[in-house]
Every structure is written in structure tokens, then in C-alpha cells.
Design an enzyme around this catalytic site. Sequence first.
Site, short mmCIF file in Angstrom:
data_model
loop_
_atom_site.label_atom_id
_atom_site.label_comp_id
_atom_site.label_asym_id
_atom_site.label_seq_id
_atom_site.Cartn_x
_atom_site.Cartn_y
_atom_site.Cartn_z
N SER A 37 0.87 -1.19 0.00
CA SER A 37 0.00 0.00 0.00
C SER A 37 0.89 1.23 0.00
O SER A 37 1.71 1.41 0.90
CB SER A 37 -0.88 0.00 1.25
OG SER A 37 -1.33 1.31 1.50
N HIS A 83 -1.58 -1.77 -4.11
CA HIS A 83 -2.84 -1.46 -3.43
C HIS A 83 -2.91 0.05 -3.25
O HIS A 83 -2.06 0.65 -2.60
CB HIS A 83 -2.85 -2.19 -2.08
CG HIS A 83 -4.06 -1.98 -1.25
ND1 HIS A 83 -5.15 -2.83 -1.28
CD2 HIS A 83 -4.36 -1.01 -0.33
CE1 HIS A 83 -6.06 -2.41 -0.42
NE2 HIS A 83 -5.61 -1.31 0.17
N ASP A 94 -5.03 3.28 -2.02
CA ASP A 94 -6.11 3.67 -1.10
C ASP A 94 -6.69 5.03 -1.48
O ASP A 94 -6.01 6.05 -1.36
CB ASP A 94 -5.56 3.73 0.33
CG ASP A 94 -5.17 2.36 0.85
OD1 ASP A 94 -6.05 1.49 0.94
OD2 ASP A 94 -3.97 2.15 1.15
N MET A 131 -9.48 7.83 -0.57
CA MET A 131 -10.32 8.24 0.57
C MET A 131 -11.01 9.57 0.27
O MET A 131 -10.41 10.43 -0.39
CB MET A 131 -9.45 8.43 1.81
CG MET A 131 -8.63 7.22 2.15
SD MET A 131 -7.62 7.56 3.59
CE MET A 131 -6.69 6.03 3.67
N HIS A 139 -8.60 0.51 -3.60
CA HIS A 139 -9.40 0.29 -2.40
C HIS A 139 -10.16 1.59 -2.16
O HIS A 139 -9.59 2.58 -1.70
CB HIS A 139 -8.45 -0.05 -1.23
CG HIS A 139 -9.14 -0.18 0.09
ND1 HIS A 139 -8.46 -0.22 1.29
CD2 HIS A 139 -10.45 -0.29 0.41
CE1 HIS A 139 -9.32 -0.36 2.28
NE2 HIS A 139 -10.54 -0.38 1.77
N MET A 186 -12.33 3.90 -0.33
CA MET A 186 -12.94 4.24 0.96
C MET A 186 -13.73 5.52 0.75
O MET A 186 -13.38 6.59 1.26
CB MET A 186 -11.83 4.42 2.01
CG MET A 186 -11.26 3.09 2.48
SD MET A 186 -9.66 3.26 3.27
CE MET A 186 -8.61 3.17 1.84
N MET A 234 -10.74 -5.71 6.67
CA MET A 234 -9.95 -4.65 7.29
C MET A 234 -9.55 -5.10 8.70
O MET A 234 -10.40 -5.51 9.49
CB MET A 234 -10.76 -3.35 7.40
CG MET A 234 -11.09 -2.71 6.08
SD MET A 234 -9.66 -2.40 5.02
CE MET A 234 -8.64 -1.34 6.05
N ASP A 294 -6.11 -6.32 5.33
CA ASP A 294 -5.53 -4.99 5.14
C ASP A 294 -5.44 -4.23 6.46
O ASP A 294 -6.46 -3.92 7.07
CB ASP A 294 -6.43 -4.23 4.14
CG ASP A 294 -5.91 -2.84 3.83
OD1 ASP A 294 -4.82 -2.48 4.30
OD2 ASP A 294 -6.61 -2.10 3.09
C1 DX5 Z 1 -5.93 1.86 5.73
C2 DX5 Z 1 -5.56 1.39 4.37
C3 DX5 Z 1 -4.42 0.43 4.34
C4 DX5 Z 1 -3.14 0.98 4.89
C5 DX5 Z 1 -2.24 -0.17 5.26
O1 DX5 Z 1 -7.12 2.52 5.66
O2 DX5 Z 1 -6.65 0.76 3.76
O3 DX5 Z 1 -4.25 -0.08 3.03
O4 DX5 Z 1 -2.47 1.84 4.02
O5 DX5 Z 1 -1.09 0.34 5.82
P1 DX5 Z 1 -0.40 -0.28 7.12
O6 DX5 Z 1 0.25 -1.55 6.68
O7 DX5 Z 1 0.55 0.78 7.53
O8 DX5 Z 1 -1.49 -0.52 8.15
ZN ZN Z 2 -6.30 -0.32 1.89
#
Ligand code: DX5
Ligand code: ZN
Length: 217
Positions: A9, A34, A36, A38, A67, A69, A138, A176
Amino acid sequence: MKKTLVAPSILSTDFAFLGNTLTIINKSAADWLHVDIMDGLFVPNLSFGMPILKAIQQYTSKPVELHLMIVQPERYLETFARFQIQQITVHAEACLHLHRVVQQIKELGCKAGVALNPHTPIDCLEYIIQELDMVCLMSVNPGFGGQRFMLQILDKIRQVKALIKTKKCAALIEVDGGINKTNGGEVVRAGADAVVVGSSIFDSDNPREAIRHLKEL
Ligand code: DX5
Ligand code: ZN
């Protein structure tokens, strides 16, 4: 022996050096990237949008999983799919008509994943898991990298594994949040096929080597 699928990620990387980071990941054993996204509504944080995604697509040679969010992800699926995304993962909690959204993702030519927040029971998967390429569990509350892994998710992984067996379907289990080389073994033994890892890879001195270790979980 089957190797663990590893999805770095990029959330916790230094975006001033995004090109360098992507080059490192390109040369690594990572299975996919991956990413993210948001919106500041579904989660209390904003990450990045289309311009960064465009830059990522130009420099990565790995498949990309988004991903999302974000609330009502259906508003952006078509736009995201234009970036040659391999998989779009939406949150069950963010979709009123989850089945319809999953169908839309597949019609756009992408694989479909559904993510569940740590507190969300797995019941909502029962009538949709056969349509999915992946379930993303998650193991932290989504929104931030660098949080602590929630141990209760180990049991949830086992439950989803059992559901996949009962339904005789092919969905992979991705986990994740908060995963590192110390707790990763337990995550895989519980039934995870893939791990998403941010801080533990990018805080290390040698991210490529960290990815290689995670493959051996
Ligand atoms: C959190 C994200 C994850 C995050 C994982 O909301 O969905 O993908 O970046 O990072 P670490 O491994 O630092 O928890
Ligand atoms: Zn994620």
C-alpha cells in the site's frame, strides 16, 4: 508451497518520491499495487484522486487494485476503470445496492472486491460472495496507515474461509491493516491469501527485501 500474495500500500510512502517508490515496487516480488482512495466522508481522511492515479499508471508495471474508501463509489467507477485498473474494491458499508455495484465493476472489465470494516459481520457476504474475486477484511479502522493490527480479525478470516468453502467459490481473502512480518504468519495461517502492507514495507531500510520476506509468510 503456495506463496503469500503481497500488495504494497503506497499510502505511507513519501509522495515527493512516488516515481522512485514505484520503481522499487516494479522490481520487487509484489503481486499488485494497493492504492487507497479516501474521500474524507467514509473515512476521516483524504488521500488522493485522479491526477495521482494517472501518474501511478504511467510508472507502475504491476496490476493496480483500488481500495475505495468513499461513499457511493458507483459515482466514480467509470472514471476509475479508464486507468486500466485490475481490481476495484468497494466497502459493503458504503453501498446501498452492493450487488449492483459489483456487477457494474465487472461490466467495466475489472475484478470486483468487497471490503468489510473490522466491526462489520460477515453475514452481508452470504448472497454475494459467489460474485466476488476478493473479500478484503480490514484489520484496522480504515483511513490511516501505521495502525495496530486487530487480533479479533483472525477469527473473522477463519469464518470467511469457511464460508468460501461452503459456497464452493473462488474469492480470495485479502487482509488490510497493521500487518508485518511478526503477525503476518498468523494472518496467513488463519486463511488469508493476500496481505496488504504499508508501513512495515516502506519504513524498512530495504522495501524490496521486506516484500520478499512477506511472500514467505
Ligand atoms: C488503511 C488502508 C491500508 C493501509 C495499510 O485505511 O486501507 O491499506 O495503508 O497500511 P499499514 O500496513 O501501515 O497498516
Ligand atoms: Zn487499503
